[in-house]
Design a protein around this motif. Sequence first.
Motif, PDB file in Angstrom:
ATOM      1  N   GLU A  54      44.616  52.630  38.029  1.00  5.79           N
ATOM      2  CA  GLU A  54      45.521  51.927  37.123  1.00  5.79           C
ATOM      3  C   GLU A  54      44.978  50.557  36.706  1.00  5.79           C
ATOM      4  O   GLU A  54      45.671  49.779  36.053  1.00  5.79           O
ATOM      5  N   GLU A  55      43.718  50.283  37.094  1.00  6.69           N
ATOM      6  CA  GLU A  55      43.002  49.053  36.732  1.00  6.69           C
ATOM      7  C   GLU A  55      43.732  47.796  37.199  1.00  6.69           C
ATOM      8  O   GLU A  55      43.789  46.782  36.505  1.00  6.69           O
ATOM      9  N   GLU A  56      44.256  47.863  38.428  1.00  4.45           N
ATOM     10  CA  GLU A  56      44.967  46.713  38.991  1.00  4.45           C
ATOM     11  C   GLU A  56      44.081  45.876  39.921  1.00  4.45           C
ATOM     12  O   GLU A  56      44.512  44.819  40.383  1.00  4.45           O
ATOM     13  N   LEU A  57      42.859  46.321  40.195  1.00  2.00           N
ATOM     14  CA  LEU A  57      42.025  45.637  41.180  1.00  2.00           C
ATOM     15  C   LEU A  57      40.827  44.921  40.565  1.00  2.00           C
ATOM     16  O   LEU A  57      40.031  44.311  41.287  1.00  2.00           O
ATOM     17  N   GLY A  58      40.713  44.936  39.257  1.00  3.66           N
ATOM     18  CA  GLY A  58      39.515  44.408  38.603  1.00  3.66           C
ATOM     19  C   GLY A  58      39.345  42.906  38.693  1.00  3.66           C
ATOM     20  O   GLY A  58      38.225  42.405  38.557  1.00  3.66           O
ATOM     21  N   ALA A  59      40.435  42.157  38.921  1.00  2.00           N
ATOM     22  CA  ALA A  59      40.348  40.698  38.955  1.00  2.00           C
ATOM     23  C   ALA A  59      40.583  40.123  40.352  1.00  2.00           C
ATOM     24  O   ALA A  59      40.744  38.911  40.509  1.00  2.00           O
ATOM     25  N   ILE A  60      40.596  40.974  41.363  1.00  5.33           N
ATOM     26  CA  ILE A  60      40.894  40.519  42.730  1.00  5.33           C
ATOM     27  C   ILE A  60      39.803  39.563  43.230  1.00  5.33           C
ATOM     28  O   ILE A  60      38.616  39.866  43.158  1.00  5.33           O
ATOM     29  N   GLU A  61      40.241  38.416  43.748  1.00  2.00           N
ATOM     30  CA  GLU A  61      39.320  37.401  44.270  1.00  2.00           C
ATOM     31  C   GLU A  61      39.418  37.238  45.785  1.00  2.00           C
ATOM     32  O   GLU A  61      38.487  36.713  46.404  1.00  2.00           O
ATOM     33  N   LYS A 256      45.777  29.784  49.882  1.00  2.00           N
ATOM     34  CA  LYS A 256      45.978  28.881  48.745  1.00  2.00           C
ATOM     35  C   LYS A 256      46.519  29.629  47.531  1.00  2.00           C
ATOM     36  O   LYS A 256      47.277  29.070  46.739  1.00  2.00           O
ATOM     37  N   ALA A 257      46.144  30.900  47.400  1.00  2.00           N
ATOM     38  CA  ALA A 257      46.656  31.694  46.274  1.00  2.00           C
ATOM     39  C   ALA A 257      48.178  31.800  46.335  1.00  2.00           C
ATOM     40  O   ALA A 257      48.870  31.686  45.315  1.00  2.00           O
ATOM     41  N   TYR A 258      48.719  31.998  47.539  1.00  2.00           N
ATOM     42  CA  TYR A 258      50.167  32.117  47.680  1.00  2.00           C
ATOM     43  C   TYR A 258      50.876  30.833  47.264  1.00  2.00           C
ATOM     44  O   TYR A 258      51.991  30.865  46.738  1.00  2.00           O
ATOM     45  N   TRP A 259      50.249  29.680  47.541  1.00  2.00           N
ATOM     46  CA  TRP A 259      50.898  28.403  47.233  1.00  2.00           C
ATOM     47  C   TRP A 259      50.562  27.917  45.840  1.00  2.00           C
ATOM     48  O   TRP A 259      50.957  26.803  45.463  1.00  2.00           O
ATOM     49  N   SER A 260      49.844  28.697  45.074  1.00  2.00           N
ATOM     50  CA  SER A 260      49.439  28.275  43.727  1.00  2.00           C
ATOM     51  C   SER A 260      50.025  29.152  42.624  1.00  2.00           C
ATOM     52  O   SER A 260      49.604  29.056  41.474  1.00  2.00           O
ATOM     53  N   GLY A 261      50.968  30.012  42.973  1.00  2.00           N
ATOM     54  CA  GLY A 261      51.581  30.864  41.960  1.00  2.00           C
ATOM     55  C   GLY A 261      50.655  31.924  41.414  1.00  2.00           C
ATOM     56  O   GLY A 261      50.789  32.340  40.261  1.00  2.00           O
ATOM     57  N   VAL A 262      49.693  32.373  42.232  1.00  2.00           N
ATOM     58  CA  VAL A 262      48.725  33.389  41.807  1.00  2.00           C
ATOM     59  C   VAL A 262      49.324  34.778  42.039  1.00  2.00           C
ATOM     60  O   VAL A 262      49.841  35.057  43.122  1.00  2.00           O
ATOM     61  N   PRO A 263      49.271  35.683  41.053  1.00  2.00           N
ATOM     62  CA  PRO A 263      49.813  37.033  41.247  1.00  2.00           C
ATOM     63  C   PRO A 263      49.065  37.783  42.347  1.00  2.00           C
ATOM     64  O   PRO A 263      47.832  37.738  42.421  1.00  2.00           O
ATOM     65  N   TYR A 264      49.827  38.466  43.214  1.00  2.00           N
ATOM     66  CA  TYR A 264      49.188  39.205  44.295  1.00  2.00           C
ATOM     67  C   TYR A 264      49.808  40.589  44.426  1.00  2.00           C
ATOM     68  O   TYR A 264      50.979  40.805  44.127  1.00  2.00           O
ATOM     69  N   LEU A 265      48.976  41.527  44.883  1.00  2.00           N
ATOM     70  CA  LEU A 265      49.387  42.916  45.080  1.00  2.00           C
ATOM     71  C   LEU A 265      49.455  43.202  46.563  1.00  2.00           C
ATOM     72  O   LEU A 265      48.517  42.895  47.309  1.00  2.00           O
ATOM     73  N   GLY A 266      50.555  43.785  47.018  1.00  2.00           N
ATOM     74  CA  GLY A 266      50.693  44.186  48.402  1.00  2.00           C
ATOM     75  C   GLY A 266      50.658  45.699  48.530  1.00  2.00           C
ATOM     76  O   GLY A 266      51.325  46.407  47.769  1.00  2.00           O
ATOM     77  N   ILE A 267      49.866  46.191  49.467  1.00  2.00           N
ATOM     78  CA  ILE A 267      49.762  47.623  49.727  1.00  2.00           C
ATOM     79  C   ILE A 267      50.098  47.874  51.194  1.00  2.00           C
ATOM     80  O   ILE A 267      49.580  47.195  52.080  1.00  2.00           O
TER      81      ILE A 267
END
Length: 370
Positions: A54-61, A256-267
């Motif tokens: 579904e192309e949801e992982l292409g920008a994961i850092e 830091k991603a969590y405290w910066s309003g960065v979109p995250y995916l949980g599996i």
Amino acid sequence: MIHDPFKALYIHIPFCVRRCNYCDFTTQAIAQDAPAIDSYVESLITALRRASKEEELGAIETVYFGGGTPSYLGSRRLSSLLYALSVSMHLTPEVECTLEANPESVNDRLVKDLWALGVNRISLGVQSFDNEVLELLGRAHNADQARRAIAIIQERFKNISIDLMAGIPGQTMESFEASVATAIEAQVTHVSIYPLSIEPDTPFARAVSAHEMADIDEDIQASMMERAATLLEDAGFHRYEVASYAKPGFECRHNKAYWSGVPYLGIGTAAATMMQNSERRLRLTNGVVTDDLNPAQMLAEDLMLAMRMTEGLSQERAIQAAELLPETPDVFKELLALGLVTEQEGRLKPTELGWLYGNELYGRLLDLAP
């Protein structure tokens, strides 16, 4: 919902050798050879493949394996899972890939396999180097096992974090200071200091209710947190968010991603997902929406999250926030007057007092949104 790309990925492993006395996480104590673990790992692999398709992982850092105890899966299962991850996304060395581990499940083979398959950061759940405290917590390891685990991990990894806990009933300041000192002497590069909280329906909660254990003394807990800050900063760590200290360059990018309003995916079971666009921010757990924020609420939340970070936010951003949240300047004036926030070099930053009274600091900012 059309949403901004996910930048962070969290994978939940809900298994442990035993549940600790303070734990209210979504985990279960289960035999290591239980077929249910194999089935769960297969479900994670299927979910990763679906997300990739579904192309949801292409920008994961950043990737974070949390739990539970991910290291409890063992080398074979983790190798399968990490291989599936590597073919589902670009798991390059530039991607921060953290795996939580507990000392009793760390061994040479596991560490070598993790390193070879793309993990580049280990977060070790130590909690204390005092055996009496560990026994009270119900941990499955002792202090010597924790030290050995750190040494084994250091054969491959430099980016190593350990968790320590403050304010445990019966824990003395001397015991706590000794644990912080041991972490420093072990030359880890990141330390998280968490204040214990007594959660409902845990053995600790039942013991406190039955007057079998003292409740948390918040003054002692605050003193321990302050003492940890002094010891760690004197040793070359810097506090970059409310609970975390790092040597330069070893800050946890996933945190830091969590405290910066960065979109995250949980599996995985109970793993939270946050998706957003310019008009909406949604949080979901197990497919159920837990937050649905409009632009004003999103902005108020971002201001609050910034106060969890040492760097805070710029005055310019606070001024811009007033366009959507008109009371922003007045609220920050109040927080400055209360000593919960300070102004330094054009930035509004949380103070130690602000972190100690976080409910008031964070609540005032969240209340900015109608």
